[in-house]
Write an enzyme that holds these catalytic residues in place. Structure first.
Site, PDB file in Angstrom:
ATOM      1  N   TYR A   1       0.831  -1.200   0.000  1.00 55.63           N
ATOM      2  CA  TYR A   1       0.000   0.000   0.000  1.00 55.63           C
ATOM      3  C   TYR A   1       0.872   1.258   0.000  1.00 55.63           C
ATOM      4  CZ  TYR A   1      -4.123  -2.874   1.094  1.00 55.63           C
ATOM      5  OH  TYR A   1      -5.129  -3.804   1.065  1.00 55.63           O
TER       6      TYR A   1
ATOM      7  N   GLY B   1     -16.357  -0.526  -4.614  1.00 55.17           N
ATOM      8  CA  GLY B   1     -15.724   0.634  -5.233  1.00 55.17           C
ATOM      9  C   GLY B   1     -16.598   1.876  -5.252  1.00 55.17           C
ATOM     10  N   GLY B   2     -17.514   1.990  -4.295  1.00 57.91           N
ATOM     11  CA  GLY B   2     -18.405   3.151  -4.210  1.00 57.91           C
ATOM     12  C   GLY B   2     -19.743   2.939  -4.883  1.00 57.91           C
ATOM     13  N   LEU B   3     -19.914   1.839  -5.597  1.00 57.68           N
ATOM     14  CA  LEU B   3     -21.151   1.594  -6.324  1.00 57.68           C
ATOM     15  C   LEU B   3     -22.353   1.503  -5.394  1.00 57.68           C
ATOM     16  CD1 LEU B   3     -21.924   1.074  -9.334  1.00 57.68           C
ATOM     17  CD2 LEU B   3     -21.890  -1.367  -8.801  1.00 57.68           C
ATOM     18  N   LEU B   4     -22.124   1.011  -4.170  1.00 54.93           N
ATOM     19  CA  LEU B   4     -23.220   0.823  -3.213  1.00 54.93           C
ATOM     20  C   LEU B   4     -23.303   1.954  -2.191  1.00 54.93           C
ATOM     21  CD1 LEU B   4     -22.588  -2.990  -2.598  1.00 54.93           C
ATOM     22  CD2 LEU B   4     -24.412  -1.984  -3.989  1.00 54.93           C
ATOM     23  N   GLY B   5     -22.613   3.039  -2.470  1.00 58.80           N
ATOM     24  CA  GLY B   5     -22.575   4.145  -1.517  1.00 58.80           C
ATOM     25  C   GLY B   5     -23.456   5.318  -1.876  1.00 58.80           C
TER      26      GLY B   5
END
Length: 331
Positions: free
Chosen positions: A53, A219-223
């Site tokens: 990371y 990846g933010g799709l469900l946010g």
């Protein structure tokens, strides 16, 4: 905060895992430290990172940020269950020299010492294999891990991105060698990506591994991505995986149905995505990788969010699961 045991171990961990992948690339050191302070104050004691990371020429930077936070003193390190990973290539950019990646005994020894130095600690609580290594015998991996445990450098070993059969092979080999085996599996699992239910999660449950879902909001799709897009605040949320997915009209309709369902019940999409995972069998806790304090606060609220049977049924209707094998594709 709520706590549970990690798989079959006696180790107690928070039901929310603080993911640190954004520390460095997206969030500066001072803000990263503030987020970790806030997480600890909220009772989050399970922190996850990886040696790669920071990425590119900055790989290792995220572990360094955790290390400078631990070095501030107090009881930070004592309170944290620290997890990191090994597999990715840590050689200098442009240097293809061998034995700086994967799971050979040589690289495991080299990688753990480098991580300990960056993290400014004398041990890692959970040392995870970031990916399967098709070239290294499992016996060699366990030999290296057992030496590290005997040296006190690590306490437990876990996997990430392993197939169900690989979890079985790895733990059966550990049993034959008298090793403790894997205690956790970190896998891609969320409402929009439920294939782990076929074999990975059943294997983890059978062998006593705690399941730690990564990318719980896909990846933010469900946010709440469509709502943010409509409100003009979704420039970041509609990039990368989200943008690619929403370009598909079928996926866009599915996400719209998801957001409509939650709006009807007065619920926040991001919090529901995390809370749903906490209802799933075998799940220890999802990894939330906040870039800001506000995102951390939202994730913490999700731990106490109770989803009604009506909401759960609606989510299953929008995102039907696969179920375990062989029922997923046979009788």
């Amino acid at each position: 905060m709520k706590y549970t045991q990690l798989g079959r171990t006696g180790l107690e961990v928070s039901r929310l895992v603080l993911g640190t992948m954004n520390f460095g690339p997206q969030t500066n050191e001072a803000d990263s430290h503030a987020i970790m302070d806030a997480a600890l104050d909220a009772g989050v004691n399970f922190f996850d990172t990886a040696n790669v990371y920071g990425w590119g020429e900055n790989k290792g930077r995220t572990e360094e940020i955790l290390g400078t936070w631990f070095a501030k003193g107090g009881d930070r390190r004592d309170k944290v269950v620290l997890a990191t990973k090994v597999y990715g290539n840590m050689a200098a950019e442009g240097d293809a020299w061998p034995n700086h990646h994967k799971l050979s005994a040589l690289n495991i020894r080299r990688a753990v010492d480098a991580s300990l130095k960056r993290l400014q600690t004398d041990h890692i609580d959970l040392y995870q294999f970031h990916h399967i290594d098709r070239a290294t015998p499992v016996e060699e991996i366990w030999q290296a891990i057992d030496v590290l445990i005997q040296q006190g450098k690590i306490l437990y070993a876990g996997s990430s991105n392993f197939a169900g059969w690989k979890i079985a092979q790895t733990n059966e080999t550990a049993k034959r060698l008298g090793s403790y085996g894997l205690v956790s599996e970190q896998c891609l699992y969320n409402l929009a990506e439920r294939r782990a239910e076929m074999e990975v999660i059943p294997a983890a449950q059978e062998y006593g591994l705690g399941v730690i879902p990564w990318s719980p909001l896909h990846g933010g799709l469900l946010g709440g991505v469509i709502r943010k897009e409509r409100e003009g605040g979704g420039a970041r949320s509609t990039s990368g995986r989200s943008a690619d997915a929403l370009a598909d009209s079928t996926v866009r309709a599915q996400i719209q149905a998801y957001e409509d369902l939650l709006e009807k019940h007065g619920l926040e999409p991001g919090e529901v995505g995390l809370a749903w995972l906490l209802t799933r069998p075998g799940v220890t806790g999802p990894i939330s990788g906040p870039r800001t304090r506000e995102q951390l606060d939202s994730a913490v609220r999700a731990v106490d969010l109770e989803l009604s049977d009506e909401v759960l049924a609606g989510l299953d209707e929008i995102f039907p699961g696969t179920g375990p094998s062989p029922e997923a594709f046979a009788w």
